[in-house]
Design an enzyme around this catalytic site. Structure first.
Site, mmCIF file in Angstrom:
data_model
loop_
_atom_site.group_PDB
_atom_site.id
_atom_site.type_symbol
_atom_site.label_atom_id
_atom_site.label_comp_id
_atom_site.label_asym_id
_atom_site.label_seq_id
_atom_site.Cartn_x
_atom_site.Cartn_y
_atom_site.Cartn_z
ATOM 1 N N CYS A 170 -2.161 9.571 2.273
ATOM 2 C CA CYS A 170 -1.699 8.959 1.015
ATOM 3 C C CYS A 170 -2.610 9.295 -0.152
ATOM 4 O O CYS A 170 -2.145 9.376 -1.283
ATOM 5 C CB CYS A 170 -1.592 7.450 1.189
ATOM 6 S SG CYS A 170 -3.132 6.709 1.759
ATOM 7 N N GLU A 177 0.890 -1.171 0.000
ATOM 8 C CA GLU A 177 0.000 0.000 0.000
ATOM 9 C C GLU A 177 0.919 1.209 0.000
ATOM 10 O O GLU A 177 1.424 1.616 1.047
ATOM 11 C CB GLU A 177 -0.895 -0.022 1.253
ATOM 12 C CG GLU A 177 -1.855 -1.206 1.310
ATOM 13 C CD GLU A 177 -3.077 -1.031 0.410
ATOM 14 O OE1 GLU A 177 -3.383 0.105 0.026
ATOM 15 O OE2 GLU A 177 -3.723 -2.035 0.091
HETATM 16 P P1 NAD Z 1 8.065 4.742 5.331
HETATM 17 O O1 NAD Z 1 8.139 3.881 4.120
HETATM 18 O O2 NAD Z 1 9.185 5.614 5.663
HETATM 19 O O3 NAD Z 1 7.787 3.843 6.628
HETATM 20 C C1 NAD Z 1 6.741 2.928 6.713
HETATM 21 C C2 NAD Z 1 7.144 1.790 7.611
HETATM 22 O O4 NAD Z 1 8.239 1.098 7.024
HETATM 23 C C3 NAD Z 1 7.591 2.222 8.998
HETATM 24 O O5 NAD Z 1 7.066 1.312 9.948
HETATM 25 C C4 NAD Z 1 9.098 2.107 8.910
HETATM 26 O O6 NAD Z 1 9.731 1.860 10.132
HETATM 27 C C5 NAD Z 1 9.252 0.915 7.991
HETATM 28 N N1 NAD Z 1 10.546 0.834 7.318
HETATM 29 C C6 NAD Z 1 11.448 1.826 7.126
HETATM 30 N N2 NAD Z 1 12.513 1.355 6.448
HETATM 31 C C7 NAD Z 1 12.266 0.052 6.212
HETATM 32 C C8 NAD Z 1 12.976 -0.980 5.537
HETATM 33 N N3 NAD Z 1 14.171 -0.767 4.962
HETATM 34 N N4 NAD Z 1 12.409 -2.198 5.446
HETATM 35 C C9 NAD Z 1 11.195 -2.425 5.986
HETATM 36 N N5 NAD Z 1 10.482 -1.497 6.657
HETATM 37 C C10 NAD Z 1 11.012 -0.279 6.759
HETATM 38 O O7 NAD Z 1 6.720 5.525 5.100
HETATM 39 P P2 NAD Z 1 6.120 6.662 5.995
HETATM 40 O O8 NAD Z 1 6.920 7.889 5.847
HETATM 41 O O9 NAD Z 1 5.846 6.122 7.361
HETATM 42 O O10 NAD Z 1 4.698 6.868 5.275
HETATM 43 C C11 NAD Z 1 4.497 7.787 4.249
HETATM 44 C C12 NAD Z 1 4.295 7.094 2.924
HETATM 45 O O11 NAD Z 1 3.350 6.079 3.036
HETATM 46 C C13 NAD Z 1 3.751 8.047 1.869
HETATM 47 O O12 NAD Z 1 4.386 7.785 0.651
HETATM 48 C C14 NAD Z 1 2.291 7.666 1.785
HETATM 49 O O13 NAD Z 1 1.673 7.954 0.559
HETATM 50 C C15 NAD Z 1 2.354 6.201 2.042
HETATM 51 N N6 NAD Z 1 1.090 5.724 2.571
HETATM 52 C C16 NAD Z 1 0.340 4.880 1.807
HETATM 53 C C17 NAD Z 1 -0.892 4.449 2.270
HETATM 54 C C18 NAD Z 1 -1.748 3.529 1.474
HETATM 55 O O14 NAD Z 1 -2.705 3.016 2.034
HETATM 56 N N7 NAD Z 1 -1.475 3.294 0.201
HETATM 57 C C19 NAD Z 1 -1.352 4.878 3.514
HETATM 58 C C20 NAD Z 1 -0.548 5.724 4.265
HETATM 59 C C21 NAD Z 1 0.677 6.140 3.781
#
Ligand code: NAD
Length: 471
Positions: free
Chosen positions: A253, A219
């Site tokens: 998002c 997502e």
């Molecule tokens: P992020 O990708 O930085 O982090 C998301 C999660 O991934 C966190 O729990 C983080 O600790 C973890 N993470 C970080 N590095 C990782 C790695 N190398 N391997 C595995 N996990 C890792 O995202 P964010 O800044 O928390 O969220 C913002 C983004 O999420 C935006 O791009 C937004 O559009 C998207 N988003 C999408 C949806 C959807 O439903 N499609 C919903 C909310 C947010």
């Protein structure tokens, strides 16, 4: 890696193995128990509503309580209600018709839990995006381990504590930590990995999951456009555009990332959106309904995007406001026609900044969208239903709303997910149930079945069946 991160990773491995053992013992959780699991989620969400609001507000500095109420608490409760009332039907085997060449016999699809699911959640809706996938996993009869975001530590601890009140760790557990824990998390052999977050990290998660051939739902994010057609009054579009963009200060998002408006209407559209901002927030800096930016780093990134556009001579509209004492509030900002090579137009904005770009013909607007990655959402504002349908037919996006922002995602019966760079797979309602379900195809032959006649050396019976099959 810190000692705490190493501890969390060890804990994760041991939780995964104990959940897996528990799953071996109970492979098919009875429907009544799944309903009871879902009820527990609804109850703890209701009982801890005030704690959830307080934790998210503390993590953000300022988070609109009303927006937490509808987007986290209310959302989760209605998702639980929907799942509880439909799970028995979803879980029933689905029969399939048997072709003449295979008759007699029974064909059906058993909907079986995949096993142990891993759920990685982001910070922007830290409760909803951890718990809604959990409801889907529990309704499918799976067990789950959740890793919330390190950027919302108070909410992460709260989620861990309240889930532990209601569930044994062999069924539902939480591990906390940042990217290092996330990396180790996505390298585990889960039976399904459900990731919500950025496209960049999503790619890393998909690669880690591929190592183990773990099925993955992504997502992700992206730049979701809003297209204003010729016949739609910018004054009418201003309210849903401003609401969609400034809800949670744009940290959504599916927020409209930018607007494409007819060339002659971009200033009117920008002025109308700014007018709505002034109606919504008397003073954004002190208004409790206007959320702050999650961290100083995110605030600095957004500020530099605005400053880059300003330096290029772009018209920038912001309401007057005090600093309110909260350094992480960022003014709701409308940017008129920024350069296409600026960060505002190259990256997902994910903050309260709305670029408005001109187009000359609707074909140009559609080409603009189609020349970029497939967005998570697309919005079209059109009085003429055919014009709206034509925009939908000629573009692709995860989901879409017509004459509204973001509302498609609240219809629990529809799939929610991206396409291409905005994600793969979907959840909500039955789609969430199916995400955590293995559809197992079963054919049941009677005691004696004519297929036994089709064995080497192939002869007349084979010819007969083969002809029938190719007819
Ligand atoms: P992020 O990708 O930085 O982090 C998301 C999660 O991934 C966190 O729990 C983080 O600790 C973890 N993470 C970080 N590095 C990782 C790695 N190398 N391997 C595995 N996990 C890792 O995202 P964010 O800044 O928390 O969220 C913002 C983004 O999420 C935006 O791009 C937004 O559009 C998207 N988003 C999408 C949806 C959807 O439903 N499609 C919903 C909310 C947010």
């Amino acid at each position: 890696m810190s000692e705490n991160e190493a501890r969390q990773i060890e804990r994760l491995k041991s939780l995964l193995s104990s959940q897996r053992e528990a799953f071996q013992v109970e492979r098919h959780r009875p429907i009544d128990q799944r309903k009871a699991d879902i009820d527990k989620i609804a109850d703890l969400t209701k009982n801890h509503a005030a704690d959830i609001i307080a934790a998210i507000s503390a993590d953000y500095g300022v988070r609109s309580c009303a927006e937490t109420q509808i987007a986290e608490i209310g959302f989760v409760i209605s998702a639980a209600k929907h799942a509880k009332s439909h799970v028995a039907k979803w879980a029933k085997p689905k029969s399939a018709s048997v072709p003449m060449t295979l008759a007699p016999g029974k064909a059906y699809v058993r909907r079986e839990p995949k096993g142990v699911a891993g759920i990685v959640a982001p910070w922007n809706y830290p409760y909803q995006l951890a718990i809604a996938p959990l409801i889907a996993a529990l309704s499918a009869g799976c067990r789950a381990i959740i890793k919330p975001s390190e950027l919302t530590p108070q909410t992460a601890e709260l989620i861990k504590r309240i889930l532990a009140e209601a569930f044994d760790e062999t069924q539902v557990a939480v591990v906390t930590g940042g990217p290092k824990v996330g990396e180790a998390f996505s390298a585990q052999k889960f039976d399904h990995l459900f990731y919500t977050g950025s496209t960049h990290v999503g790619r890393l998660v998909a690669m880690a999951a591929a190592e183990n051939l773990v099925p993955v739902t992504l997502e992700l994010g992206g730049k979701s456009p809003a297209i204003l057609t010729e016949d739609y009054d910018p004054q009418d579009a201003a309210s849903p555009l401003a609401w969609g963009k400034f809800f949670n200060a744009g940290q959504t998002c599916i927020a409209p990332d930018y607007v494409l408006a007819p060339r002659g209407q971009i200033d009117a559209t920008a002025d109308a959106v700014l007018g709505k901002v002034r109606e919504f927030y008397a003073d954004f800096a002190t208004d409790a309904d206007y959320t702050a930016i999650i961290s100083d780093k995110h605030h600095a990134r957004l500020t530099s995007m605005i400053e880059e556009a300003r330096a290029a001579g772009t018209r920038i509209l912001q309401p007057e406001g005090s600093d309110g004492g909260n350094a992480r509030k960022l003014a709701p900002t409308v940017v008129v026609d920024p350069p296409l090579d600026s960060a505002l137009m190259k990256e997902e904005i994910f903050g309260p900044v709305l670029p408005i770009l001109p187009y000359d013909t609707i074909d140009d607007a559609i080409r603009f969208v189609n020349d970029r990655d497939h967005p998570l959402a697309l919005y079209v504002y059109a009085r003429d239903k055919d014009a709206a349908r034509s925009v939908l037919e000629r573009t692709i996006s995860g989901g879409a709303s017509v004459n509204a922002s973001m509302l498609h995602m609240s219809v629990e019966g529809m799939p929610f997910g991206g396409v291409g760079a905005s994600g793969q797979g979907a959840y909500h309602g039955e789609h969430g149930f199916l995400t955590f379900t293995h559809e197992r195809a079963v054919f049941e032959a009677p005691k004696w079945h004519p297929s036994r006649l089709i064995a080497p050396p192939y002869g007349k019976m084979f010819d007969f069946i083969s002809k029938l099959q190719s007819k």
